[in-house]
Design an enzyme around this catalytic site. Structure first.
Site, PDB file in Angstrom:
ATOM      1  N   LYS A  44       0.861  -1.196   0.000  1.00  0.00           N
ATOM      2  CA  LYS A  44       0.000   0.000   0.000  1.00  0.00           C
ATOM      3  C   LYS A  44       0.888   1.234   0.000  1.00  0.00           C
ATOM      4  O   LYS A  44       1.893   1.281   0.724  1.00  0.00           O
ATOM      5  CB  LYS A  44      -0.882  -0.040   1.248  1.00  0.00           C
ATOM      6  CG  LYS A  44      -1.909   1.080   1.351  1.00  0.00           C
ATOM      7  CD  LYS A  44      -2.727   0.908   2.630  1.00  0.00           C
ATOM      8  CE  LYS A  44      -3.846   1.920   2.745  1.00  0.00           C
ATOM      9  NZ  LYS A  44      -4.646   1.744   3.983  1.00  0.00           N
ATOM     10  N   SER A  80      -9.606   1.794   3.086  1.00  0.00           N
ATOM     11  CA  SER A  80      -8.747   2.529   2.189  1.00  0.00           C
ATOM     12  C   SER A  80      -7.731   1.662   1.436  1.00  0.00           C
ATOM     13  O   SER A  80      -7.205   2.099   0.423  1.00  0.00           O
ATOM     14  CB  SER A  80      -7.998   3.604   2.977  1.00  0.00           C
ATOM     15  OG  SER A  80      -7.107   3.011   3.896  1.00  0.00           O
ATOM     16  N   SER A 102      -9.699  -0.564   7.274  1.00  0.00           N
ATOM     17  CA  SER A 102      -9.114  -0.343   5.942  1.00  0.00           C
ATOM     18  C   SER A 102      -8.407  -1.544   5.321  1.00  0.00           C
ATOM     19  O   SER A 102      -8.070  -1.508   4.142  1.00  0.00           O
ATOM     20  CB  SER A 102      -8.139   0.834   5.992  1.00  0.00           C
ATOM     21  OG  SER A 102      -8.853   2.043   5.900  1.00  0.00           O
TER      22      SER A 102
END
Lengths: 98, 486
Positions: B78, B153, B177
């Site tokens: 990420k 996210s 997330s």
């Protein structure tokens, strides 16, 4: 219900170092009031005597020996700086004056 | 079976037997990414040259007899964790040109374990959001239906794993997330106990809530990756020195006698019937294997959203004060004085949701409102933690839906922040209490979107999650197979 006025939203923006157009201030006021209205729910709860909690690990004040060790070099620390001079970050004027 | 379809566990066996090379495995993932990522849009940066060079090094190391747990395994990261010398953008204009000067601890650990970094995945700006629609660059799409969001996210990480662009990935989880996008994309996603994994080199959002964790298509790979990233780090004083076990040892332990807690507050009106039904089926199947279901209560669940959005915005407003236009990141040109530099830099480069959270956080911490909002929220946070402590006196693992609905359409909720926040109801209590939780795929709804079940365990009991999920995985093998249409 109104929790925060447009005037207060402008003050919070100043504290946040953010600037908004009048239309954005109105939009933020509406949204923040909606969200703060939802937060009122917490007042249903009696929290008398309940200690405030943060993370669940019962650690506090983690200390270590103060031993010098290698860190980021000056060059690497400044490698993303928008503006620099002689090994320092360079910024515009801080104190008002001539 | 194509090499990109292999699980990490399968591919490592083939590498060991000499039936596959690291370069072939990485190349297969890169080819797959090139074929599908134009539609899925999971990656913000794909590092083809770097990945192939690392893969060739791994092949050479293997030939020389080197041993490392993930030697030659490709992984996606990420884009809010640092890989030295690569950009860390946080999908924000603020950090669009920021080059990481050091490795995050998790990245250094993966490097030592021999992993190959494929690239960085998309997220909601600074990890604030539930759909990747808050990315300043583009919205990632759900590989099961490109009209739908992948969740957020960590939506890029989840979509890249689900679309077979990488066998596994790292995400970060502040309020769901990792788990919500894992649920939306039909994969496994684990948020470890707060303190299990170092946060050093993870761009901070809500420091008392943030935790890095693995996403993968099967639970064995979750355990493998958790083994590598766990442990005390002197650079993160909140990382715990409680020793991390070998999590793969929990696989195949069975669930005989395991008490599954079913909290009634998570099966309320408004939860999609297919979502509820999948969770009930998952519980029934585990009970048929010897587990036992007990009703438990988490009575403060309905207050969790308020507590979460007060705590996380307060922490975000403080953490994001560092973006000042002077040290790194975007800088507003031609500012006359320093306050103008701060204000213009931040106004130009932060997106709307980030500004909204900074404003809310600044407000709840400001003089005159601190006690009413922030202090009150911290007290209720204690009550939420006690809820879990009490529930775990009666059960070993709590089983819940991770989300009230399956994935939603792109654009459907983006204009209503409160509605977007309310979708986080079943994931945020876990972060507030610091406990670990794992989302596991549980078939598909009638529209072909993935369903999921969330397992929650007491702090530092990730083994119980892996133990339970490995039984679940066997029981759902037939129902979780479906061809992707991308």
């Amino acid at each position: 219900m109104s929790h925060i006025s447009e005037e207060q939203v402008r003050h919070v923006a100043t504290l946040s170092r953010l600037e908004f157009s009048d239309a954005e201030i109105q939009e933020f006021s509406r949204e923040m009031n909606q969200i703060l209205d939802y937060f009122v729910k917490l007042n249903e709860l009696d929290t008398e005597g309940v200690p405030p909690g943060s993370h669940p690990l019962k650690t506090s004040n983690v200390l270590r020996e103060d031993i010098p060790r290698e860190s980021l070099s000056n060059e690497l620390a400044l490698s993303n700086a928008p503006d620099k001079e002689e090994g320092f970050f360079k910024v515009p004027q801080i104190l008002p004056g001539d | 079976m194509e090499a990109y379809e292999l699980t990490v566990t399968q591919a490592l066996e083939r590498l060991q037997r000499g039936e596959l090379s690291c370069e072939e495995w990485t190349r297969a993932c890169l080819d797959r990414a090139r074929a599908v990522d134009g539609r899925v849009r999971a990656f913000v940066q794909l590092d083809e040259d770097g990945a192939l060079a690392s893969a060739r090094e791994a092949d050479a190391a293997r030939k020389a007899g080197a041993q490392a747990p993930l030697l030659g395994a490709p992984i996606a990261i990420k884009d809010n964790m640092h890989i030295k010398g690569r950009k860390t953008t946080c999908s924000s204009k603020m950090l669009e040109n920021f080059t990481a000067p050091f490795d995050a601890t998790v990245v250094a650990k993966l490097r030592d374990a021999g992993a190959v970094f494929l690239g960085k995945t998309n997220l909601d700006e600074f990890a604030m959001g539930s759909s990747t629609e808050n990315s300043a660059f583009f919205t990632t799409r759900n590989p099961w239906n490109l009209d739908y969001v992948p969740g957020g996210s960590s939506g890029g990480s989840a979509a890249s794993v689900a679309a077979y662009e990488t066998p596994f990935a790292l995400g970060s989880d502040t309020g769901g997330s990792i788990r919500q996008p894992a649920a939306f994309c039909g994969i496994y996603g684990l948020k470890p106990t707060y303190g299990r994994v170092s946060r050093y080199g993870l761009v901070a959002f809500g420091s008392s809530l943030d935790q890095i964790g693995p996403l993968a298509r099967n639970v064995e790979d979750i355990a493998l990756l958790l083994n590598v990233i766990s442990g005390k780090d002197p650079r993160d004083s909140t990382s715990s020195d409680i020793p991390a076990p070998d999590f793969t040892q929990a696989l195949g332990r069975g669930v005989k006698g395991l008490r599954l807690g079913i909290p009634k507050e998570y099966f309320v009106e408004g939860v999609d019937p297919e979502v509820k039904s999948a969770v009930h089926q998952a519980i029934d199947r585990l009970c048929a294997q010897g587990a036992e279901a007990v009703e438990v209560s988490l009575p403060h669940t309905e207050y969790a959203i308020s507590v979460y959005y007060i705590c996380c915005t307060a922490e975000a407003s403080s953490n994001l004060a560092r973006y000042d236009g002077a040290q790194y990141g975007h800088s507003a040109a031609g500012s006359e004085n320093i306050v103008e530099l701060f204000t213009r830099t931040r106004s130009e480069a932060f997106g709307k949701e980030v500004k909204r959270r900074i404003m809310l956080g600044t407000y709840v911490l400001s003089a005159g409102f601190y006690d009413a909002y922030y202090l009150k929220a911290l007290k209720v946070r204690t009550l939420l933690q006690r809820d879990f402590e009490r529930a775990f006196e009666q059960c070993d693992v709590i089983v819940t839906p991770p989300v009230p609905t399956p994935a939603f359409r792109a654009g459907e909720r983006i204009d209503d922040p409160l509605q977007m926040y309310l979708g986080d109801i079943f994931t945020i209590s876990v972060n507030l209490a610091g406990v670990p939780a794992l989302c596991c795929p549980a078939g598909f709804n009638a529209a072909g979107l993935p369903l999921s079940v969330q397992l929650i365990a007491p702090i530092f009991s990730e083994e119980r999650l892996i133990q339970t999920a490995s039984v679940h995985q066997e029981l759902w093998r037939d129902k979780n197979i479906r061809a992707l249409q991308i």
